[in-house]
Every structure is written in structure tokens, then in C-alpha cells.
Design a protein around this motif. Structure first.
Motif, PDB file in Angstrom:
ATOM      1  N   UNK A 184     -52.741 -22.254  32.464  1.00  0.00           N
ATOM      2  CA  UNK A 184     -53.437 -23.496  32.125  1.00  0.00           C
ATOM      3  C   UNK A 184     -52.588 -24.406  31.231  1.00  0.00           C
ATOM      4  N   UNK A 185     -51.327 -24.029  31.025  1.00  0.00           N
ATOM      5  CA  UNK A 185     -50.437 -24.802  30.156  1.00  0.00           C
ATOM      6  C   UNK A 185     -50.047 -26.136  30.798  1.00  0.00           C
ATOM      7  N   UNK A 186     -50.210 -27.213  30.059  1.00  0.00           N
ATOM      8  CA  UNK A 186     -49.767 -28.542  30.498  1.00  0.00           C
ATOM      9  C   UNK A 186     -48.466 -28.860  29.772  1.00  0.00           C
ATOM     10  N   UNK A 187     -47.467 -29.368  30.507  1.00  0.00           N
ATOM     11  CA  UNK A 187     -46.164 -29.643  29.910  1.00  0.00           C
ATOM     12  C   UNK A 187     -45.771 -31.108  30.117  1.00  0.00           C
ATOM     13  N   UNK A 188     -45.439 -31.756  29.021  1.00  0.00           N
ATOM     14  CA  UNK A 188     -45.095 -33.179  29.027  1.00  0.00           C
ATOM     15  C   UNK A 188     -43.694 -33.368  28.458  1.00  0.00           C
ATOM     16  N   UNK A 230     -33.374 -27.076  33.936  1.00  0.00           N
ATOM     17  CA  UNK A 230     -33.027 -25.664  34.122  1.00  0.00           C
ATOM     18  C   UNK A 230     -32.644 -25.007  32.795  1.00  0.00           C
ATOM     19  N   UNK A 231     -31.863 -25.717  31.972  1.00  0.00           N
ATOM     20  CA  UNK A 231     -31.455 -25.181  30.670  1.00  0.00           C
ATOM     21  C   UNK A 231     -32.653 -25.015  29.742  1.00  0.00           C
ATOM     22  N   UNK A 240     -36.456 -21.113  27.293  1.00  0.00           N
ATOM     23  CA  UNK A 240     -37.850 -20.766  27.043  1.00  0.00           C
ATOM     24  C   UNK A 240     -38.658 -21.906  26.473  1.00  0.00           C
ATOM     25  N   UNK A 241     -38.097 -23.116  26.466  1.00  0.00           N
ATOM     26  CA  UNK A 241     -38.822 -24.286  25.981  1.00  0.00           C
ATOM     27  C   UNK A 241     -39.828 -24.737  27.036  1.00  0.00           C
ATOM     28  N   UNK A 242     -39.418 -24.671  28.299  1.00  0.00           N
ATOM     29  CA  UNK A 242     -40.296 -24.983  29.429  1.00  0.00           C
ATOM     30  C   UNK A 242     -40.589 -23.701  30.202  1.00  0.00           C
ATOM     31  N   UNK A 243     -41.696 -23.692  30.909  1.00  0.00           N
ATOM     32  CA  UNK A 243     -42.144 -22.490  31.614  1.00  0.00           C
ATOM     33  C   UNK A 243     -41.447 -22.262  32.943  1.00  0.00           C
ATOM     34  N   UNK A 244     -40.909 -23.339  33.530  1.00  0.00           N
ATOM     35  CA  UNK A 244     -40.322 -23.218  34.860  1.00  0.00           C
ATOM     36  C   UNK A 244     -41.273 -23.735  35.928  1.00  0.00           C
ATOM     37  N   UNK A 245     -42.491 -24.082  35.516  1.00  0.00           N
ATOM     38  CA  UNK A 245     -43.448 -24.698  36.429  1.00  0.00           C
ATOM     39  C   UNK A 245     -43.268 -26.208  36.388  1.00  0.00           C
ATOM     40  N   UNK A 246     -44.001 -26.930  37.196  1.00  0.00           N
ATOM     41  CA  UNK A 246     -43.853 -28.386  37.249  1.00  0.00           C
ATOM     42  C   UNK A 246     -44.330 -29.034  35.953  1.00  0.00           C
ATOM     43  N   UNK A 247     -43.678 -30.138  35.576  1.00  0.00           N
ATOM     44  CA  UNK A 247     -44.010 -30.842  34.337  1.00  0.00           C
ATOM     45  C   UNK A 247     -44.222 -32.327  34.626  1.00  0.00           C
ATOM     46  N   UNK A 248     -44.810 -33.029  33.660  1.00  0.00           N
ATOM     47  CA  UNK A 248     -45.022 -34.473  33.755  1.00  0.00           C
ATOM     48  C   UNK A 248     -43.951 -35.180  32.941  1.00  0.00           C
ATOM     49  N   UNK A 249     -43.258 -36.140  33.561  1.00  0.00           N
ATOM     50  CA  UNK A 249     -42.187 -36.873  32.882  1.00  0.00           C
ATOM     51  C   UNK A 249     -42.640 -38.284  32.519  1.00  0.00           C
ATOM     52  N   UNK A 306     -40.801 -29.039  43.143  1.00  0.00           N
ATOM     53  CA  UNK A 306     -40.920 -27.836  42.324  1.00  0.00           C
ATOM     54  C   UNK A 306     -40.752 -28.104  40.831  1.00  0.00           C
ATOM     55  N   UNK A 307     -40.356 -29.328  40.460  1.00  0.00           N
ATOM     56  CA  UNK A 307     -40.078 -29.634  39.058  1.00  0.00           C
ATOM     57  C   UNK A 307     -41.030 -30.678  38.476  1.00  0.00           C
ATOM     58  N   UNK A 308     -41.486 -31.626  39.293  1.00  0.00           N
ATOM     59  CA  UNK A 308     -42.293 -32.747  38.796  1.00  0.00           C
ATOM     60  C   UNK A 308     -43.715 -32.692  39.356  1.00  0.00           C
ATOM     61  N   UNK A 309     -44.698 -32.701  38.464  1.00  0.00           N
ATOM     62  CA  UNK A 309     -46.089 -32.770  38.926  1.00  0.00           C
ATOM     63  C   UNK A 309     -46.729 -34.112  38.612  1.00  0.00           C
ATOM     64  N   UNK A 310     -45.997 -34.955  37.854  1.00  0.00           N
ATOM     65  CA  UNK A 310     -46.501 -36.280  37.528  1.00  0.00           C
ATOM     66  C   UNK A 310     -45.397 -37.142  36.936  1.00  0.00           C
ATOM     67  N   UNK A 311     -45.451 -38.442  37.263  1.00  0.00           N
ATOM     68  CA  UNK A 311     -44.429 -39.368  36.742  1.00  0.00           C
ATOM     69  C   UNK A 311     -45.127 -40.539  36.078  1.00  0.00           C
ATOM     70  N   UNK A 312     -44.787 -40.769  34.809  1.00  0.00           N
ATOM     71  CA  UNK A 312     -45.329 -41.905  34.065  1.00  0.00           C
ATOM     72  C   UNK A 312     -44.182 -42.864  33.775  1.00  0.00           C
ATOM     73  N   UNK A 313     -44.149 -43.938  34.514  1.00  0.00           N
ATOM     74  CA  UNK A 313     -43.091 -44.940  34.366  1.00  0.00           C
ATOM     75  C   UNK A 313     -43.554 -46.025  33.399  1.00  0.00           C
ATOM     76  N   UNK A 314     -42.718 -46.307  32.400  1.00  0.00           N
ATOM     77  CA  UNK A 314     -43.023 -47.381  31.458  1.00  0.00           C
ATOM     78  C   UNK A 314     -41.972 -48.469  31.650  1.00  0.00           C
TER      79      UNK A 314
END
Length: 306
Positions: A118-122, A177-178, A183-192, A219-227
Motif C-alpha cells: 500500500x506504499x505510495x511513492x512520490x 535503479x540506483x 533501498x530508497x525506492x521499492x522498485x515498484x512504479x512511482x509518481x514523478x 514498469x517505473x512510472x505510475x503517474x506523471x505530474x507536469x508543472x
């Protein structure tokens, strides 16, 4: 003689008892005093001890591969609202090694108490005139960190990167990947979140000439927030449509004083089915309307189950 001897022994015993009693009391007083001095420091968002550990981790990373030592202290739990800092090494498009500094707060993937499912990553990138420091100094990073307080019970891991705005999709993948390896990111998709020039890293992921990047996008991006990401105006329709094809939701934010930013939003709305949002402010609108910006980001993540 016996009376004198007994008196001497008794006096010695009393003296010894008083000495050890006073010594214990003194030691206890010192210990209590030290605890009183340390306690306020533990309540600070960024402690002196954290800075020392981060500096040590950063130094070690410059001479070795990325490690997870900085996060071992979190395996037994910790303050999820505390901002930590660190660095990882990643490979640039010139095939040379570069250091990527970052700030982080929230649950850590390798933490035994973290529910990774259930972890959300931003991930917060930055524009050409800014750095990760602006996310912190503006108070925006703190606002995201505060989601993890006991009342809201959030499960949001937020990382602010100092990735150069010149970075393309390949370097974004290498940096990601780094971060996973450390261990900062889980390896699942994140929101950028990509303000201004940093959008290049995300738009190049949709480049039709690189099928591998297409696969990595999914496999890396689950959401994109463009400003107001200017690269959107220079990217082909096909490349931007990749986000729609990959079912990656897009949020396009711009300031009401930013003409170029409005064009970016309109293009993303047309080609990626993005949700367009206009806030009060200039080109770096997140700095002009921080509260509204954070609210829109969190709303976007919640609506799309990110």
C-alpha cells in the motif's frame, strides 16, 4: 583497644557507604541532565545526529557502490515525518558515474514495519533555476512528509532528487535503479513531479525510437505530474500518446501568469487525457501556491489509486 577498633571500622563503613551513595546520585544526576538535553533534539525534524549519518553515508558512496546503511536505522521504525538526506551513484548518458543527492521522508521500503503493498511513492525533480533545496525551504516537502502523521496515518514515501535538468530517459532509469538498489525506492512504479525543464526526463521516456524505454515507462512510472514542462511542446504527438497507451495518468499544472505553461497543459490534455489545473502564480507556480499545489498532487494520487 577493641572499642577504638570497632569505632574505626564503623567510621570507615559509614564513610564508604556515603561515598558510593553520593557517587551514584551524582552519576544519576548527570545521566538525567543528559537525557533532558538530548530529548529536545530528538523532537527536531532534522537532527544533528541525522546530518552526521547522512554526511558519512554520502562520503562512503563516493568511494563505493550504493548501500542501504543509512536506512538500517529505520528497520525498527522511526519518525516518518523526519527528512533525511543521502546520495547514490548512477551512470550518465556519457557512461560516466555521477552523484545524485536527495532528501527523503516517509516509510522506507526495507523497513520491516512498512506495508509495501500500500506504499505510495512520490519523486520530486526540479527546474533549471532550482535544486532539491527549494522543495525543502519552501515547506512543500514538509507538507508531503506530514501526511505520515499519526492522525492522517499516511503511507507516502517522498524523495526530492537533484537530478540535472539535462537528464534524459536513460539517466532517469539509471537514477531510479540506483535508488532501488540503495533501498530508497521499492522498485515498484512511482509518481514523478517534473517542474519546467526537468520534464525532459519523462517526455523522452515516450520516445518511439526506444522500445526499451517504453517498457521501462510501464514498469517505473505510475503517474506523471507536469508543472509547465517546456519539453512537452517539443515532443512528438506519438511520444506523448505513449502515456495514454500505457494507461499512465497525467496531471498538468500551470500558473495563471504563465502563458507557456498554459500551452503545455493544453497539449497534455489533448494527447494524454491529462487533468489540467491552473493555480495562481508564475512559472514556478508550486512556490507561489504551495498549499494548493500539494492538495492537487495528493488528490491526483488518491483518485488514481497511486
Amino acid at each position: 583497644f577493641r572499642v577504638t577498633l570497632y569505632a574505626t571500622i564503623l567510621a570507615f563503613a559509614l564513610t564508604t557507604a556515603i561515598y558510593f551513595l553520593s557517587d551514584d546520585t551524582f552519576s544519576s544526576s548527570i545521566s538525567s541532565s543528559q537525557e533532558e538535553e538530548v530529548s529536545p533534539q530528538k523532537a527536531m525534524m532534522t537532527t544533528v545526529d541525522t546530518k552526521k549519518k547522512a554526511a558519512a553515508a554520502s562520503s562512503a558512496l563516493r568511494t563505493s557502490n550504493a548501500s542501504t546503511e543509512e536506512y538500517e536505522r529505520d528497520e525498527e521504525g522511526g519518525d516518518l515525518m523526519t527528512i533525511t538526506q543521502g546520495s547514490v551513484i548512477y551512470e550518465t548518458q556519457q557512461h560516466s558515474s555521477a552523484t545524485l543527492d536527495y532528501y527523503h521522508c516517509g516509510p522506507v521500503p526495507n523497513n520491516k514495519s512498512t506495508d509495501s503493498t500500500s506504499l505510495s511513492e512520490l519523486v520530486l525533480l526540479h527546474g533549471a533555476a532550482f535544486t532539491k533545496e527549494d522543495w525543502k525551504s519552501s515547506g512543500i516537502l514538509d507538507k508531503f512528509c506530514d501526511i505520515n502523521n499519526n492522525e492522517d496515518e499516511g503511507n507516502l514515501s517522498t524523495t526530492a532528487w537533484d537530478l540535472p535538468v539535462s537528464a534524459n530517459g536513460d539517466e532517469l532509469i539509471a537514477a531510479y535503479t540506483s535508488m532501488v538498489e540503495k533501498g530508497v525506492l521499492s522498485g515498484r512504479t512511482v509518481t514523478f513531479v517534473t517542474p519546467s525543464a526537468s520534464g525532459k526526463a519523462l517526455t523522452s521516456l515516450g520516445d518511439d525510437t526506444a522500445q526499451q524505454q517504453h517498457d521501462k515507462l510501464k514498469s517505473m512510472v505510475n503517474g506523471w505530474i507536469s508543472v509547465a514542462s517546456g519539453s512537452v511542446l517539443k515532443t512528438s504527438d506519438e511520444a506523448l500518446s505513449t502515456y495514454l497507451q500505457a494507461s499512465v495518468p497525467v496531471l498538468a499544472i500551470h500558473g495563471d501568469e504563465d502563458t507557456m505553461g498554459k500551452k503545455v497543459t493544453e497539449r497534455l490534455v489533448n494527447l494524454t487525457n491529462a487533468r489540467g489545473v491552473e493555480l495562481k502564480g508564475r512559472h514556478p507556480v508550486y512556490l507561489d501556491s504551495p498549499d494548493e499545489f500539494v492538495m492537487e498532487v495528493l488528490k491526483f494520487m488518491e483518485i488514481n489509486g497511486l
